[in-house]
Scaffold this active site. Structure first.
Site, PDB file in Angstrom:
ATOM      1  N   CYS A 105      10.428  24.558  43.303  1.00  0.00           N
ATOM      2  CA  CYS A 105      10.288  25.312  44.607  1.00  0.00           C
ATOM      3  C   CYS A 105       9.306  24.578  45.288  1.00  0.00           C
ATOM      4  O   CYS A 105       7.907  24.612  45.135  1.00  0.00           O
ATOM      5  CB  CYS A 105       9.610  26.798  44.637  1.00  0.00           C
ATOM      6  SG  CYS A 105       9.471  27.808  45.795  1.00  0.00           S
ATOM      7  N   CYS A 155       4.347  38.816  53.266  1.00  0.00           N
ATOM      8  CA  CYS A 155       4.270  37.640  52.771  1.00  0.00           C
ATOM      9  C   CYS A 155       2.836  36.807  52.824  1.00  0.00           C
ATOM     10  O   CYS A 155       2.438  36.921  53.755  1.00  0.00           O
ATOM     11  CB  CYS A 155       5.199  36.631  53.372  1.00  0.00           C
ATOM     12  SG  CYS A 155       5.260  34.963  52.955  1.00  0.00           S
ATOM     13  N   CYS A 166       6.024  36.996  58.348  1.00  0.00           N
ATOM     14  CA  CYS A 166       6.781  38.236  57.819  1.00  0.00           C
ATOM     15  C   CYS A 166       5.411  39.171  56.915  1.00  0.00           C
ATOM     16  O   CYS A 166       4.643  38.354  56.376  1.00  0.00           O
ATOM     17  CB  CYS A 166       7.774  37.846  56.658  1.00  0.00           C
ATOM     18  SG  CYS A 166       9.082  36.825  57.122  1.00  0.00           S
ATOM     19  N   GLU A 198       1.231  24.603  48.682  1.00  0.00           N
ATOM     20  CA  GLU A 198       1.772  25.166  46.975  1.00  0.00           C
ATOM     21  C   GLU A 198       3.161  24.457  46.818  1.00  0.00           C
ATOM     22  O   GLU A 198       3.900  24.784  47.669  1.00  0.00           O
ATOM     23  CB  GLU A 198       1.699  26.620  47.454  1.00  0.00           C
ATOM     24  CG  GLU A 198       0.602  27.298  46.759  1.00  0.00           C
ATOM     25  CD  GLU A 198       0.693  28.778  46.657  1.00  0.00           C
ATOM     26  OE1 GLU A 198       0.003  29.566  47.022  1.00  0.00           O
ATOM     27  OE2 GLU A 198       1.850  29.139  46.310  1.00  0.00           O
TER      28      GLU A 198
END
Ligand code: SF4
Length: 366
Positions: free
Chosen positions: A111, A125, A122, A98
């Protein structure tokens, strides 16, 4: 997916200037052809040799037979109401990754991802929940930018922004950039020198890989650094960012201070607000104490729920936290959670698109 003959050919979008020049020499072409090629690849972002109209037919033929411009394509694109647009990119081996363009007042930010999945794990996430597959190649990192820049030039964001060039980059997508160190820096060299994005407009965001930060400090050039802190409390950070068990928060903040002092650059601390875990007044006082003496900026991010037990705190709690930090002398912003309506947490688009070709990944903890 079986390897094909083209898998062994050089991918042009991942070649640094000297490598491109060497390739052009190897193809028996004059040195100035490297500059022309570079312009088509990185400035005009064309996606086919046919479009490189000032190259001779013979040169284009050689390029077609002996190189690959790029095997990567956009598989899916989703825009949210604020213009944040997520792209799911097909990689040559059938994996996907992504990347996102974020529309801001004066610029467009890309990004980018550095790995397929992430080993850090995490628990809040989407990428962390999906496990780790592999590091991205230099071309796979750079091409995320080029595919999005090409889409922007083709008008993909015209209803949201007048800008037709992406000017800023954050490595805040899928993966831990400092665990793919050499390729990350090679990709940044291309983004900076060949594509023309200023180094001050490129930010590396890490979960706290201390050897990587130490290594970055030894580099000739100074890089902008963001650290996903999420808690200053050792026990809480152990659970939120499991790499903390290996690289403790106290050591991380010590190296962050040295990095800021050494480079003269302000560190950005990213702090995802999670109700009941790190968002109370006590948590803010503990954070202010831990950050004392570090030249930094704090970004508070309201959590964007994925399929996990975590929730964002109420806005008032986030604002109270911000007030405490500002009063303690830390510039603190509440970051708008871009694309909240369309799967804004990193890795979510990819998880939702997983199909029979690509099974969900096993969880790997650091
Ligand atoms: S938040 Fe970042 S470091 Fe943590 S699992 Fe997700 S991608 Fe990896």
């Amino acid at each position: 997916m079986k390897p094909t003959q083209t898998d062994t050919l050089p991918v042009l979008t991942g070649l640094r200037r000297a490598e491109l020049e060497a390739l052009v020499a190897q193809l028996d072409e004059k040195p100035f052809r490297a500059k022309q090629l570079e312009k088509w690849l990185f400035e005009k972002t064309v996606r086919s040799f046919e479009d490189m109209t000032d190259l001779s037919k013979a040169f284009r033929q050689k390029l077609t037979e002996q190189t690959v411009l790029s095997p990567h394509t956009i598989r899916q694109k989703i825009s949210s109401r604020d213009g944040t647009t997520k792209f799911l990119i097909n990689l040559a081996d059938g994996q996907t990754v992504e990347c996102v363009t974020i529309v801001q007042d004066h610029h467009l930010t890309a990004c980018l991802s550095s790995q397929v999945g992430c080993t850090v794990g995490c628990p809040f996430c989407a990428t962390g929940l999906s496990g780790f597959r592999r590091n991205l190649s230099v071309a796979e990192i750079v091409d995320q930018f080029l595919l999005m820049q090409h889409a922007v030039q083709q008008g993909a964001l015209k209803e949201f922004s007048d800008h037709d060039r992406i000017s800023n980059i954050v490595f805040m997508g899928m993966g831990e950039p400092l665990l793919n160190y050499d390729r990350l820096l090679a990709a940044i060299e291309i983004l900076n020198r060949q594509i023309g994005i200023g180094l001050r407009r490129i930010t590396i965001s890490t979960s706290g890989i201390i050897p990587g930060i130490e290594k970055l400090m030894q580099e000739e050039r100074d890089y902008n650094l963001a650290i996903s802190l999420h808690s200053a409390n050792p026990e809480t950070r152990d659970t939120l960012v499991p790499i903390n068990r290996k690289y403790t928060v106290a050591t991380l903040l010590d190296v962050a201070k040295r990095y800021a002092d050494h480079t003269g650059r302000r560190i950005t601390f990213e702090y995802t607000m999670l109700a009941g875990h790190n968002a109370s007044r006590e948590n803010a006082f503990e954070l202010a104490e831990a950050l004392r003496g570090i030249h930094c900026h704090l970004n508070l991010i309201a959590y964007n729920p994925v399929d996990s037990p975590f929730q964002a705190p109420p806005r008032a709690e986030i604002e109270a936290f911000q007030r405490i930090m500002v009063k303690a002398g830390f510039p603190t912003t509440i970051r708008h959670n871009h694309g909240q309506d369309d799967m804004a947490a990193c890795g979510q688009l990819r998880i939702q698109s997983v199909d029979n070709n690509e099974q969900p990944l096993p969880m790997v903890k650091a």
